[in-house]
Design a protein around this motif. Sequence first.
Motif, mmCIF file in Angstrom:
data_model
loop_
_atom_site.group_PDB
_atom_site.id
_atom_site.type_symbol
_atom_site.label_atom_id
_atom_site.label_comp_id
_atom_site.label_asym_id
_atom_site.label_seq_id
_atom_site.Cartn_x
_atom_site.Cartn_y
_atom_site.Cartn_z
ATOM 1 N N GLU A 115 -8.198 3.473 -3.035
ATOM 2 C CA GLU A 115 -9.154 3.336 -1.935
ATOM 3 C C GLU A 115 -9.228 4.638 -1.154
ATOM 4 O OE1 GLU A 115 -8.324 -1.430 -1.114
ATOM 5 O OE2 GLU A 115 -7.195 0.092 -0.002
ATOM 6 N N PRO A 116 -10.389 5.001 -0.631
ATOM 7 C CA PRO A 116 -11.670 4.267 -0.646
ATOM 8 C C PRO A 116 -12.555 4.625 -1.827
ATOM 9 C CG PRO A 116 -11.879 6.196 0.749
ATOM 10 C CD PRO A 116 -10.487 6.240 0.182
ATOM 11 N N LEU B 158 -5.501 -0.626 -6.846
ATOM 12 C CA LEU B 158 -6.780 -0.142 -6.332
ATOM 13 C C LEU B 158 -6.597 1.209 -5.663
ATOM 14 C CD1 LEU B 158 -8.265 -3.356 -4.667
ATOM 15 C CD2 LEU B 158 -8.854 -2.372 -6.885
ATOM 16 N N GLY C 136 -12.837 3.196 -4.871
ATOM 17 C CA GLY C 136 -13.398 2.118 -5.689
ATOM 18 C C GLY C 136 -12.996 2.137 -7.135
ATOM 19 N N ARG D 279 -3.478 0.317 -3.339
ATOM 20 C CA ARG D 279 -3.171 -1.047 -2.903
ATOM 21 C C ARG D 279 -2.937 -1.929 -4.125
ATOM 22 N NH1 ARG D 279 -6.567 -5.550 -1.487
ATOM 23 N NH2 ARG D 279 -8.404 -4.196 -1.536
ATOM 24 N N THR E 110 0.835 -1.201 0.000
ATOM 25 C CA THR E 110 0.000 0.000 0.000
ATOM 26 C C THR E 110 0.866 1.247 0.000
ATOM 27 O OG1 THR E 110 -0.161 0.008 2.430
ATOM 28 C CG2 THR E 110 -1.923 -1.122 1.204
#
Length: 309
Positions: free
Chosen positions: A170-171, A168, A173, A153, A144
Amino acid sequence: MGGVTTAREQHGMTRAEFGPVTVCFGDRNGKYPDGNQVIVRGTDSVAVFDTPISANAIGPDFTNADLCILGHVHEDHMAGLHLLKGKPVYAHEADVAAARSWDALADVFGYEGAEERAASRARFEQDFHYVETPDAIAYKDGATWDLGGVTVRAVHMPGHTPGHCALLVEPYGLAFIGDIDLSTFGPYYGDANSSMHDFRETLRKVRDLPAKVWVTFHHKGVYTDRQRFLDDLSTYEARFDERDVRLLEMLRAAPQTLEQLARGRLLYPAHFNEPWVDGVEARSIAMHLDELMGKGRVARDADGRYRLA
């Protein structure tokens, strides 16, 4: 995830905004040799994912980034690294050697002989601004990066390369899925260290990413409709079986060696004659043959020819 807006920017580049994420679309929606650039802004730092040819036209939004995270290592994903000298570049531990040195990258492509390696490096330097990144930092699955209010991530999704990862945001999406590009060509696993088996598993896993937006490096660009994403993913995945069928048809005509099958072309059209094609065809076909022999559908004779079992 914030709403998406698109606008025509300078240099004719279209951008899509998703909260702290900007997607800068490359030539023809990132069609190879170009790609789509992802820029992620946190309150503390800015990260870029991969660096396509089009990164060279973005300007300060790209060059002022604090770090680069490579989802995997190929020449077309490194075309802007020369603009980020002195800044940390991260690559998965299974790919990082190929980022650090030309010799390791040449091994990935299966280049043999000093002349072929020298010619390929010269072409990459001209077409992709290629530079070695000897200080590239290895990361592991699940790594991360905290950018300040935004976390990136890494999710290991090998096959295309051993270290290929989804990234990814985050948060928010958003999933950058790299060269799981959902193109009509289908999955590419033609490197010396690619794995068709791993790519099959990856396409099963990618459905479960906790995402509302999916970004590909090439071709498709951005998906915000999950059903459309899943439909295109299924079509992309079906290329494995379609290639099996094609290969069986080739063997139905007559038993053939691997070299003969490669010349007959499973992946590329007959008129496409780049010097690396035969190697990619042979490596990819060999993977299909291994699977088909494991299923008892193909056999290999003592003279090295493959035939229907």
